[in-house]
Write a protein that holds these residues in place. Structure first.
Motif, PDB file in Angstrom:
ATOM      1  N   LYS A 143     -61.920 -61.025   4.514  1.00 11.47           N
ATOM      2  CA  LYS A 143     -60.461 -61.099   4.638  1.00 11.47           C
ATOM      3  C   LYS A 143     -59.923 -62.316   3.894  1.00 11.47           C
ATOM      4  O   LYS A 143     -60.672 -63.237   3.541  1.00 11.47           O
ATOM      5  CB  LYS A 143     -60.065 -61.162   6.112  1.00 11.47           C
ATOM      6  N   THR A 144     -58.624 -62.330   3.674  1.00  9.90           N
ATOM      7  CA  THR A 144     -57.988 -63.451   2.991  1.00  9.90           C
ATOM      8  C   THR A 144     -57.037 -64.152   3.953  1.00  9.90           C
ATOM      9  O   THR A 144     -56.171 -63.520   4.557  1.00  9.90           O
ATOM     10  CB  THR A 144     -57.208 -62.982   1.749  1.00  9.90           C
ATOM     11  N   ILE A 145     -57.226 -65.458   4.092  1.00  7.44           N
ATOM     12  CA  ILE A 145     -56.378 -66.278   4.956  1.00  7.44           C
ATOM     13  C   ILE A 145     -55.853 -67.450   4.138  1.00  7.44           C
ATOM     14  O   ILE A 145     -56.625 -68.192   3.537  1.00  7.44           O
ATOM     15  CB  ILE A 145     -57.152 -66.795   6.184  1.00  7.44           C
ATOM     16  N   ARG A 146     -54.554 -67.572   4.089  1.00  6.10           N
ATOM     17  CA  ARG A 146     -53.894 -68.637   3.319  1.00  6.10           C
ATOM     18  C   ARG A 146     -54.399 -68.675   1.866  1.00  6.10           C
ATOM     19  O   ARG A 146     -54.629 -69.723   1.289  1.00  6.10           O
ATOM     20  CB  ARG A 146     -54.100 -70.000   3.993  1.00  6.10           C
ATOM     21  N   LEU A 177     -53.951 -73.218  12.645  1.00  5.76           N
ATOM     22  CA  LEU A 177     -54.574 -74.398  13.253  1.00  5.76           C
ATOM     23  C   LEU A 177     -55.662 -74.929  12.324  1.00  5.76           C
ATOM     24  O   LEU A 177     -56.838 -74.573  12.441  1.00  5.76           O
ATOM     25  CB  LEU A 177     -55.149 -74.034  14.632  1.00  5.76           C
ATOM     26  N   ASP A 178     -55.248 -75.730  11.375  1.00  6.68           N
ATOM     27  CA  ASP A 178     -56.192 -76.340  10.430  1.00  6.68           C
ATOM     28  C   ASP A 178     -56.500 -77.755  10.907  1.00  6.68           C
ATOM     29  O   ASP A 178     -55.634 -78.436  11.451  1.00  6.68           O
ATOM     30  CB  ASP A 178     -55.591 -76.373   9.021  1.00  6.68           C
ATOM     31  N   SER A 188     -59.787 -75.620   5.713  1.00  3.46           N
ATOM     32  CA  SER A 188     -59.412 -74.721   4.616  1.00  3.46           C
ATOM     33  C   SER A 188     -60.033 -75.163   3.293  1.00  3.46           C
ATOM     34  O   SER A 188     -60.417 -74.340   2.468  1.00  3.46           O
ATOM     35  CB  SER A 188     -57.888 -74.638   4.497  1.00  3.46           C
ATOM     36  N   ASN A 189     -60.147 -76.467   3.109  1.00  2.00           N
ATOM     37  CA  ASN A 189     -60.758 -76.996   1.891  1.00  2.00           C
ATOM     38  C   ASN A 189     -62.221 -76.560   1.790  1.00  2.00           C
ATOM     39  O   ASN A 189     -62.685 -76.121   0.727  1.00  2.00           O
ATOM     40  CB  ASN A 189     -60.652 -78.517   1.875  1.00  2.00           C
TER      41      ASN A 189
END
Length: 210
Positions: A143-146, A177-178, A188-189
């Motif tokens: 899936k793709t998130i942000r 919630l990062d 995310s990085n």
């Protein structure tokens, strides 16, 4: 006499040039020993321990598990087994004391001075995190998130950075919630930076110990 010479010289030159031009190319033969009929194997000493370390060319690691762990180690410590950062995290993969104790390692000095132990701890921690995140791996990989394509290797790298619980929160909130570490590196990085490696060799295990 001069007239005859003038008449015959050009004719002689033409005949000489013609004889060179019409010589068949296959008259020049390459020695049999120099003819390459199949690919030549790359020559390299079989016993690499006898080769100076400065001359040993490491294998292409690419997206393999070795590539994953070495890329992660370089980001964490530049691959230095014997370093401690400003927050007290230890070794090549920058483990905290609390994480080490979860896996049965209580002597920080021994851990810091034992590269083999550090590698064992790294794999054990991956197995632990993979168990904790097994449902999220099945649910979110692909899936793709942000704008980030979620991969198993990215999830495990992010869990190494921020803990599996925080990675769950990131995934289940679809990136709302990062969490970032003290140096500003976020989940995310790591999800993006370490995406696409093959970590299938890591077996999920509940509460593994060294």
């Amino acid at each position: 006499m001069r007239k005859w010479i003038c008449l015959f010289c050009p004719l002689i030159m033409i005949l000489m040039l013609a004889s060179f031009g019409t010589s068949p190319k296959n008259e020049i033969k390459v020695p049999e020993a120099l003819i390459v009929r199949e690919p030549t194997p790359v020559l390299f000493p079989k016993d690499r321990t006898k080769v100076p370390s400065s001359m040993v060319i490491p294998p292409f690691v690419g997206s393999s598990f070795v590539g994953f762990k070495e890329a992660l180690a370089f980001k964490e410590s530049q691959g230095n087994y014997f370093t401690i950062n400003t927050l007290g995290y230890l070794g090549k993969y920058q483990f905290g004391i609390g994480t080490l104790q979860l896996m049965g390692v209580y002597n920080a000095t021994q851990f810091l001075n034992d590269p083999t132990l550090q590698e064992e701890v790294f794999r054990t921690n991956l197995s632990r995190n993979k168990w904790i995140l097994r449902r999220d791996i099945r649910r979110f990989v692909g899936k793709t998130i942000r704008g980030i394509e979620i991969s198993e290797s990215g999830i495990l790298a992010a869990a190494h950075l921020a803990g599996p619980g925080n990675v769950k929160k990131f995934l289940r909130s679809y990136g709302q919630l990062d969490v970032a570490d003290a140096y500003g590196t976020s989940i995310s990085n790591y999800l993006k930076k370490f995406s696409g490696y093959d970590v299938s060799a890591i077996v999920a295990e509940k509460n593994p110990k060294i």
